[in-house]
Design a protein around this motif. Structure first.
Motif, mmCIF file in Angstrom:
data_model
loop_
_atom_site.group_PDB
_atom_site.id
_atom_site.type_symbol
_atom_site.label_atom_id
_atom_site.label_comp_id
_atom_site.label_asym_id
_atom_site.label_seq_id
_atom_site.Cartn_x
_atom_site.Cartn_y
_atom_site.Cartn_z
ATOM 1 N N GLY A 127 10.067 -13.374 59.619
ATOM 2 C CA GLY A 127 10.769 -12.319 60.337
ATOM 3 C C GLY A 127 12.258 -12.242 60.108
ATOM 4 N N LEU A 128 12.822 -13.130 59.282
ATOM 5 C CA LEU A 128 14.275 -13.159 59.121
ATOM 6 C C LEU A 128 14.810 -12.005 58.276
ATOM 7 N N ARG A 129 13.920 -11.232 57.663
ATOM 8 C CA ARG A 129 14.378 -10.022 56.979
ATOM 9 C C ARG A 129 14.848 -8.978 57.989
ATOM 10 N N TYR A 130 14.475 -9.143 59.257
ATOM 11 C CA TYR A 130 14.907 -8.240 60.332
ATOM 12 C C TYR A 130 15.936 -8.945 61.214
ATOM 13 N N HIS A 131 16.952 -9.509 60.599
ATOM 14 C CA HIS A 131 17.885 -10.339 61.354
ATOM 15 C C HIS A 131 18.726 -9.519 62.327
ATOM 16 N N VAL B 257 22.178 -8.036 59.481
ATOM 17 C CA VAL B 257 21.503 -7.418 58.336
ATOM 18 C C VAL B 257 19.989 -7.357 58.535
ATOM 19 N N ASN B 258 19.440 -6.163 58.324
ATOM 20 C CA ASN B 258 18.004 -5.971 58.110
ATOM 21 C C ASN B 258 17.772 -5.668 56.634
ATOM 22 N N VAL B 259 16.712 -6.231 56.070
ATOM 23 C CA VAL B 259 16.287 -5.855 54.718
ATOM 24 C C VAL B 259 14.811 -5.477 54.815
ATOM 25 N N PRO B 260 14.538 -4.283 55.344
ATOM 26 C CA PRO B 260 13.149 -3.885 55.600
ATOM 27 C C PRO B 260 12.444 -3.434 54.325
ATOM 28 N N PRO B 261 11.129 -3.224 54.386
ATOM 29 C CA PRO B 261 10.437 -2.621 53.250
ATOM 30 C C PRO B 261 11.109 -1.284 52.901
ATOM 31 N N TYR C 259 21.269 2.621 64.571
ATOM 32 C CA TYR C 259 20.248 1.660 64.153
ATOM 33 C C TYR C 259 20.153 1.567 62.641
ATOM 34 N N HIS C 260 20.243 2.669 61.940
ATOM 35 C CA HIS C 260 20.056 2.674 60.493
ATOM 36 C C HIS C 260 21.220 2.030 59.745
ATOM 37 N N GLY C 261 22.352 1.838 60.418
ATOM 38 C CA GLY C 261 23.524 1.271 59.752
ATOM 39 C C GLY C 261 23.404 -0.191 59.390
ATOM 40 N N ALA C 262 22.428 -0.898 59.966
ATOM 41 C CA ALA C 262 22.254 -2.322 59.662
ATOM 42 C C ALA C 262 21.141 -2.557 58.648
ATOM 43 N N ASN C 263 20.526 -1.493 58.144
ATOM 44 C CA ASN C 263 19.436 -1.628 57.183
ATOM 45 C C ASN C 263 19.986 -1.579 55.764
ATOM 46 N N HIS C 264 19.648 -2.577 54.959
ATOM 47 C CA HIS C 264 20.191 -2.712 53.607
ATOM 48 C C HIS C 264 19.048 -2.823 52.603
ATOM 49 N N PRO C 265 19.299 -2.436 51.336
ATOM 50 C CA PRO C 265 18.203 -2.339 50.362
ATOM 51 C C PRO C 265 17.712 -3.649 49.769
ATOM 52 N N GLY C 266 18.524 -4.717 49.788
ATOM 53 C CA GLY C 266 18.046 -5.947 49.166
ATOM 54 C C GLY C 266 19.098 -7.022 49.087
ATOM 55 N N LEU C 267 18.706 -8.167 48.518
ATOM 56 C CA LEU C 267 19.590 -9.327 48.406
ATOM 57 C C LEU C 267 20.764 -9.050 47.477
ATOM 58 N N VAL D 180 19.114 -24.882 49.559
ATOM 59 C CA VAL D 180 19.864 -23.840 48.862
ATOM 60 C C VAL D 180 19.279 -22.464 49.168
ATOM 61 N N PHE D 181 17.952 -22.350 49.161
ATOM 62 C CA PHE D 181 17.303 -21.089 49.516
ATOM 63 C C PHE D 181 17.779 -20.630 50.894
ATOM 64 N N ASN D 182 17.752 -21.551 51.845
ATOM 65 C CA ASN D 182 18.164 -21.191 53.199
ATOM 66 C C ASN D 182 19.635 -20.812 53.258
ATOM 67 N N GLN D 183 20.465 -21.466 52.449
ATOM 68 C CA GLN D 183 21.888 -21.150 52.448
ATOM 69 C C GLN D 183 22.149 -19.769 51.851
ATOM 70 N N VAL D 184 21.393 -19.404 50.825
ATOM 71 C CA VAL D 184 21.522 -18.060 50.255
ATOM 72 C C VAL D 184 21.105 -17.017 51.289
ATOM 73 N N ARG D 185 20.017 -17.295 52.001
ATOM 74 C CA ARG D 185 19.601 -16.371 53.069
ATOM 75 C C ARG D 185 20.680 -16.246 54.132
ATOM 76 N N THR D 186 21.253 -17.381 54.517
ATOM 77 C CA THR D 186 22.325 -17.356 55.507
ATOM 78 C C THR D 186 23.517 -16.550 55.005
ATOM 79 N N LEU D 187 23.786 -16.629 53.719
ATOM 80 C CA LEU D 187 24.913 -15.918 53.117
ATOM 81 C C LEU D 187 24.832 -14.424 53.360
ATOM 82 N N VAL D 188 23.616 -13.877 53.418
ATOM 83 C CA VAL D 188 23.474 -12.425 53.578
ATOM 84 C C VAL D 188 22.849 -12.060 54.925
ATOM 85 N N ALA D 189 22.809 -12.997 55.859
ATOM 86 C CA ALA D 189 22.260 -12.705 57.183
ATOM 87 C C ALA D 189 23.192 -11.821 57.990
#
Length: 356
Positions: free
Chosen positions: A297-301, A281-285, A332-340, A252-261
């Motif tokens: 590294g999947l936060r930088y998808h 989607v990137n979700v950087p610091p 480049y900045h257009g794919a960076n998002h603030p969070g889940l 389920v964790f992996n599926q939620v991650r996939t949902l917002v990849a």
């Protein structure tokens, strides 16, 4: 921003024909060319620590009598095993000679015990990175979720609960039966031998050096699945059910991650590399939790889609360099998002607006 405007047609749909941002692609190559080597001193300790912590906490969750202590240990086990499992993504990209022994060790420590050996991703995930297949019906890892019904999102997540029992059925029953029923073998390979979300995807027969690895990993998966079932008679139901619950939660964790990849807005048309990047989607610091729900590294998808072969431990530095050197209106900045949470809300609104 300029890139977001260019990524949309007048009717609001994503424009897969958006011209490639050559300045961004050139910068991605030039600024990160020293970051492409996989470091075994990072890979091995990371993976082995996850295995030790994950399985150790699982044993603890089985043995302790206190319910709250068992739940706490199970939670630790889920997070550690989830991270260990995500190394399958690295195995699909790194060169086979880059980390001697790592692929074999991962399979026998993680892949086979989790009934997700690496052959289920190798030769499959790379199709998702194919420039002409991404987002099309030939992409095994793409569904236009943002263009689907509102109920598709909870169904997409909840169906992951069935993954562990389905994998147990695949290796314990279907795999040995397929050895004596050729037609079943064809069906098992085409439809139940790939970690894909596209129900129309059919896998082609394995080729080259993948074939002997498939045989070894399938035999290992079948023997392990029989051992799991036999453990019920020897140890009772509790160990089996606790392990199954942990594996299902990992799924389920992996599926939620996939949902917002991805933003999942493409409807099957071929997309340029830049359009593919903006659909990812990137979700950087400073997002504090992304390293947990999108580990290895999947936060930088999205960045990974620009440089698929870059090892996970280099993606953070690559992102810092690109962010610092590219102008504020860069694509480049257009794919960076603030969070889940904002990503889930965005996707939910897209499906709800379709309902309206």
């Amino acid at each position: 921003m300029r890139d977001i405007a260019r990524a949309r047609l007048p009717d609001g749909k994503p424009d897969g024909r958006i011209a490639d941002d050559k300045a961004m692609l050139r910068a991605a190559r030039e600024l990160t060319k020293d970051l492409g080597e996989a470091n075994p001193r990072i890979y091995w300790p990371d993976m082995l620590a996850c295995v030790i912590i994950g399985y150790g906490a699982m044993v603890g969750a089985i043995l302790v009598e206190n319910v709250w202590a068992a739940l706490g240990l199970a939670a630790i086990s889920v997070l550690a095993i989830y991270r260990a499992l995500m190394f399958i993504h690295e195995l699909s990209h790194i060169h086979r000679n880059a980390l001697p022994g790592f692929r074999t060790a991962w399979n026998w420590l993680v892949g086979v015990p989790m009934l997700t050996p690496s052959f289920m991703y190798e030769g499959v995930h790379t199709l998702h990175h194919n420039r002409t297949r991404y987002g099309t019906k030939e992409d095994p890892e793409y569904l236009p979720l943002a263009r689907m019904k509102w109920w598709s999102l909870p169904l997409f997540v909840l169906i992951a609960l069935l993954a562990p029992p389905a994998l147990l059925l695949r290796f314990a029953v279907l795999n040995p039966l397929s050895l004596v029923v050729p037609k079943l073998r064809e069906i098992v390979w085409q439809r139940f031998s790939a970690l894909s979300i596209n129900p129309d995807f059919r896998r082609r027969p394995p080729e080259g050096d993948l074939k002997p690895r498939v045989l070894k990993q399938e035999v290992g998966g079948t023997l392990w699945s029989w051992a799991l079932l036999a453990s019920i008679a020897l140890l009772g139901w509790k160990p089996f059910l606790v392990a199954l619950a942990i594996f299902s939660t990992v799924a389920v964790f992996n599926q939620v991650r996939t949902l917002v990849a991805h933003l999942w807005e493409n409807e099957g048309e071929p997309m340029t590399v830049t359009a593919q990047y903006l659909d990812s989607v990137n979700v950087p610091p400073p997002s504090p939790m992304a390293a947990i729900w999108a580990p290895v590294g999947l936060r930088y998808h999205a960045l990974h889609h620009l440089m698929p072969s870059m090892p996970y431990h280099s993606l953070g530095e690559a992102h810092r360099r690109l962010k610092a050197n590219l102008e504020a209106d860069s694509t480049y900045h257009g794919a960076n998002h603030p969070g889940l949470r904002p990503l889930v809300i965005r996707l939910s609104r897209a499906t709800m607006s379709r309902r309206a």
